[in-house]
Design a protein around this motif. Structure first.
Motif, mmCIF file in Angstrom:
data_model
loop_
_atom_site.group_PDB
_atom_site.id
_atom_site.type_symbol
_atom_site.label_atom_id
_atom_site.label_comp_id
_atom_site.label_asym_id
_atom_site.label_seq_id
_atom_site.Cartn_x
_atom_site.Cartn_y
_atom_site.Cartn_z
ATOM 1 N N GLU A 86 8.073 5.872 7.200
ATOM 2 C CA GLU A 86 9.292 6.664 7.352
ATOM 3 C C GLU A 86 10.550 5.808 7.233
ATOM 4 O OE1 GLU A 86 8.800 8.571 11.141
ATOM 5 O OE2 GLU A 86 7.195 9.880 10.408
ATOM 6 N N GLN A 87 10.544 4.640 7.886
ATOM 7 C CA GLN A 87 11.742 3.801 7.908
ATOM 8 C C GLN A 87 11.889 2.905 6.685
ATOM 9 O OE1 GLN A 87 11.896 1.665 11.616
ATOM 10 N NE2 GLN A 87 12.212 3.519 12.813
ATOM 11 N N TYR A 88 10.779 2.489 6.112
ATOM 12 C CA TYR A 88 10.808 1.559 4.978
ATOM 13 C C TYR A 88 9.855 2.062 3.884
ATOM 14 C CZ TYR A 88 12.707 -1.288 8.727
ATOM 15 O OH TYR A 88 13.446 -1.754 9.772
ATOM 16 N N PRO A 89 10.203 3.161 3.235
ATOM 17 C CA PRO A 89 9.282 3.747 2.258
ATOM 18 C C PRO A 89 9.044 2.838 1.048
ATOM 19 C CG PRO A 89 11.433 4.828 2.188
ATOM 20 C CD PRO A 89 11.469 3.879 3.340
ATOM 21 N N LYS A 93 0.156 4.501 -4.692
ATOM 22 C CA LYS A 93 -0.681 4.987 -5.791
ATOM 23 C C LYS A 93 -2.099 5.165 -5.284
ATOM 24 C CE LYS A 93 2.674 4.290 -8.754
ATOM 25 N NZ LYS A 93 3.674 5.300 -8.822
ATOM 26 N N GLY A 94 -2.586 6.396 -5.272
ATOM 27 C CA GLY A 94 -3.956 6.663 -4.825
ATOM 28 C C GLY A 94 -4.215 6.239 -3.394
ATOM 29 N N GLY A 95 -3.194 6.262 -2.549
ATOM 30 C CA GLY A 95 -3.349 5.863 -1.159
ATOM 31 C C GLY A 95 -3.084 4.388 -0.914
ATOM 32 N N PHE A 96 -2.941 3.602 -1.986
ATOM 33 C CA PHE A 96 -2.711 2.162 -1.854
ATOM 34 C C PHE A 96 -1.218 1.854 -1.960
ATOM 35 C CE2 PHE A 96 -6.995 2.480 -3.684
ATOM 36 C CZ PHE A 96 -7.705 1.766 -2.736
ATOM 37 N N PRO A 97 -0.686 1.005 -1.068
ATOM 38 C CA PRO A 97 0.734 0.662 -1.141
ATOM 39 C C PRO A 97 1.019 -0.279 -2.304
ATOM 40 C CG PRO A 97 -0.325 -0.629 0.575
ATOM 41 C CD PRO A 97 -1.363 0.334 0.052
ATOM 42 N N CYS A 98 2.177 -0.123 -2.909
ATOM 43 C CA CYS A 98 2.624 -1.021 -3.977
ATOM 44 C C CYS A 98 3.362 -2.181 -3.320
ATOM 45 C CB CYS A 98 3.517 -0.273 -4.963
ATOM 46 S SG CYS A 98 2.661 1.063 -5.828
ATOM 47 N N LEU A 99 2.624 -3.221 -2.993
ATOM 48 C CA LEU A 99 3.153 -4.381 -2.266
ATOM 49 C C LEU A 99 3.831 -5.350 -3.217
ATOM 50 C CD1 LEU A 99 -0.072 -5.018 -0.152
ATOM 51 C CD2 LEU A 99 1.981 -3.786 0.588
ATOM 52 N N THR A 100 4.538 -6.331 -2.661
ATOM 53 C CA THR A 100 5.106 -7.405 -3.471
ATOM 54 C C THR A 100 3.980 -8.356 -3.892
ATOM 55 O OG1 THR A 100 5.500 -8.938 -1.644
ATOM 56 C CG2 THR A 100 7.239 -7.294 -2.095
ATOM 57 N N ASN A 101 4.301 -9.322 -4.751
ATOM 58 C CA ASN A 101 3.299 -10.309 -5.166
ATOM 59 C C ASN A 101 2.755 -11.114 -3.998
ATOM 60 O OD1 ASN A 101 3.187 -9.717 -7.917
ATOM 61 N ND2 ASN A 101 4.947 -11.033 -8.361
ATOM 62 N N ASP A 102 3.568 -11.300 -2.959
ATOM 63 C CA ASP A 102 3.141 -12.048 -1.770
ATOM 64 C C ASP A 102 2.475 -11.149 -0.739
ATOM 65 O OD1 ASP A 102 4.124 -14.403 -2.847
ATOM 66 O OD2 ASP A 102 6.056 -14.202 -1.850
ATOM 67 N N LEU A 103 2.203 -9.898 -1.117
ATOM 68 C CA LEU A 103 1.545 -8.900 -0.275
ATOM 69 C C LEU A 103 2.413 -8.436 0.890
ATOM 70 C CD1 LEU A 103 -2.131 -10.272 -0.237
ATOM 71 C CD2 LEU A 103 -0.997 -8.809 -1.918
ATOM 72 N N ALA A 104 3.731 -8.550 0.730
ATOM 73 C CA ALA A 104 4.654 -8.020 1.733
ATOM 74 C C ALA A 104 4.891 -6.543 1.449
ATOM 75 C CB ALA A 104 5.980 -8.779 1.704
ATOM 76 N N TRP A 105 5.232 -5.810 2.491
ATOM 77 C CA TRP A 105 5.519 -4.380 2.368
ATOM 78 C C TRP A 105 6.633 -4.157 1.351
ATOM 79 C CZ3 TRP A 105 2.823 -0.393 4.149
ATOM 80 C CH2 TRP A 105 3.413 0.861 4.198
ATOM 81 N N ARG A 106 7.730 -4.863 1.539
ATOM 82 C CA ARG A 106 8.857 -4.877 0.612
ATOM 83 C C ARG A 106 9.493 -6.252 0.703
ATOM 84 N NH1 ARG A 106 12.398 0.447 2.157
ATOM 85 N NH2 ARG A 106 13.771 -1.232 2.826
ATOM 86 N N PRO A 110 9.206 -8.180 6.155
ATOM 87 C CA PRO A 110 8.134 -9.179 6.227
ATOM 88 C C PRO A 110 6.882 -8.684 6.959
ATOM 89 C CG PRO A 110 9.796 -9.687 7.846
ATOM 90 C CD PRO A 110 10.296 -8.483 7.084
ATOM 91 N N LEU A 111 6.364 -7.553 6.517
ATOM 92 C CA LEU A 111 5.070 -7.060 6.989
ATOM 93 C C LEU A 111 4.086 -7.339 5.867
ATOM 94 C CD1 LEU A 111 3.150 -5.393 8.822
ATOM 95 C CD2 LEU A 111 3.884 -3.385 7.514
ATOM 96 N N PHE A 112 3.071 -8.154 6.135
ATOM 97 C CA PHE A 112 2.120 -8.549 5.109
ATOM 98 C C PHE A 112 0.824 -7.773 5.283
ATOM 99 C CE2 PHE A 112 5.125 -11.941 5.516
ATOM 100 C CZ PHE A 112 5.399 -12.270 4.189
ATOM 101 N N VAL A 113 0.243 -7.360 4.176
ATOM 102 C CA VAL A 113 -0.934 -6.501 4.182
ATOM 103 C C VAL A 113 -2.018 -7.148 3.328
ATOM 104 C CG1 VAL A 113 -1.789 -4.202 3.614
ATOM 105 C CG2 VAL A 113 0.550 -4.479 4.415
ATOM 106 N N THR A 114 -3.244 -7.191 3.836
ATOM 107 C CA THR A 114 -4.366 -7.733 3.064
ATOM 108 C C THR A 114 -5.515 -6.736 3.089
ATOM 109 O OG1 THR A 114 -5.283 -8.880 4.980
ATOM 110 C CG2 THR A 114 -3.752 -10.133 3.593
ATOM 111 N N GLY A 115 -6.666 -7.160 2.592
ATOM 112 C CA GLY A 115 -7.850 -6.308 2.592
ATOM 113 C C GLY A 115 -7.724 -5.174 1.595
ATOM 114 N N ARG A 116 -8.393 -4.086 1.872
ATOM 115 C CA ARG A 116 -8.431 -2.931 0.985
ATOM 116 C C ARG A 116 -7.031 -2.456 0.606
ATOM 117 N NH1 ARG A 116 -12.414 0.705 0.206
ATOM 118 N NH2 ARG A 116 -13.553 -0.084 1.985
ATOM 119 N N MET A 117 -6.098 -2.522 1.560
ATOM 120 C CA MET A 117 -4.744 -2.026 1.306
ATOM 121 C C MET A 117 -3.977 -2.892 0.310
ATOM 122 S SD MET A 117 -3.994 0.837 2.809
ATOM 123 C CE MET A 117 -5.593 1.405 2.299
#
Length: 175
Positions: A86-89, A93-106, A110-117
């Motif tokens: 809601e705050q940082y849209p 795509k298909g339920g997967f977030p479009c992260l940065t190259n460093d796997l940050a939310w935007r 600085p929220l980093f996501v790994t694994g399936r996401m």
């Protein structure tokens, strides 16, 4: 495409061979697309009694159960990330977030996501050990950007990159 590339699952070829060997010896059985509706553990025999959907005829008492659930994950439906969405849209795509190259939310979050996401950046192996290794490297790159590169000491990066004293980057920060 990710599901097709994973061939419906994430069992490595080595373990697929082991499981199939055990199944051919009647020491294991494989039941894809089967759900356990009810279970009961018997501590005396240390076995499980299961009720499945679809039913498995003549299912014996079970010694061990390995769940390969294939749970669907959609970043838009995860309660943990509801407020973040809601705050940082971001694009999804298909339920997967479009992260940065460093796997940050935007770039500005600085929220980093790994694994399936992180599968859109890391590919179909993202939820496996190799994906975890590559994901950790990318997160470390991103963290170095967020926290600063660390101090150069004797030609080596000291601090966050994992070389030298990992606490050295804290020196002087709390004076």
């Amino acid at each position: 495409m990710l599901q097709t590339a994973r061939n419906g699952g994430s069992i490595t070829p080595r373990y697929t061979k082991i499981i199939k060997h055990h199944a051919s010896q009647n020491r294991a059985s494989i039941h894809p697309y089967t759900k356990i509706k009810a279970h009961e553990y018997n501590p005396d025999t240390q076995t499980w009694s299961l009720t499945t959907d679809p039913p498995i005829p003549d299912l014996p008492e079970i010694d061990y159960i390995y769940f390969a659930t294939g749970a669907r994950a959609d970043v838009r439906e995860m309660p943990l990330l509801r407020q973040m969405n809601e705050q940082y849209p971001i694009d999804v795509k298909g339920g997967f977030p479009c992260l940065t190259n460093d796997l940050a939310w935007r770039d500005d979050v600085p929220l980093f996501v790994t694994g399936r996401m992180a599968a859109l950046r890391l590919g179909p192996g993202a939820p496996n050990l190799e994906g975890a290794r590559v994901g950790a490297e990318r997160v470390a790159w991103g963290m170095e950007e967020v926290l600063g590169k660390g101090r150069e000491v004797g030609g080596q990066c000291e601090g966050f990159c994992g070389l030298g004293n990992r606490y050295a980057s804290l020196l002087g920060e709390c004076d």
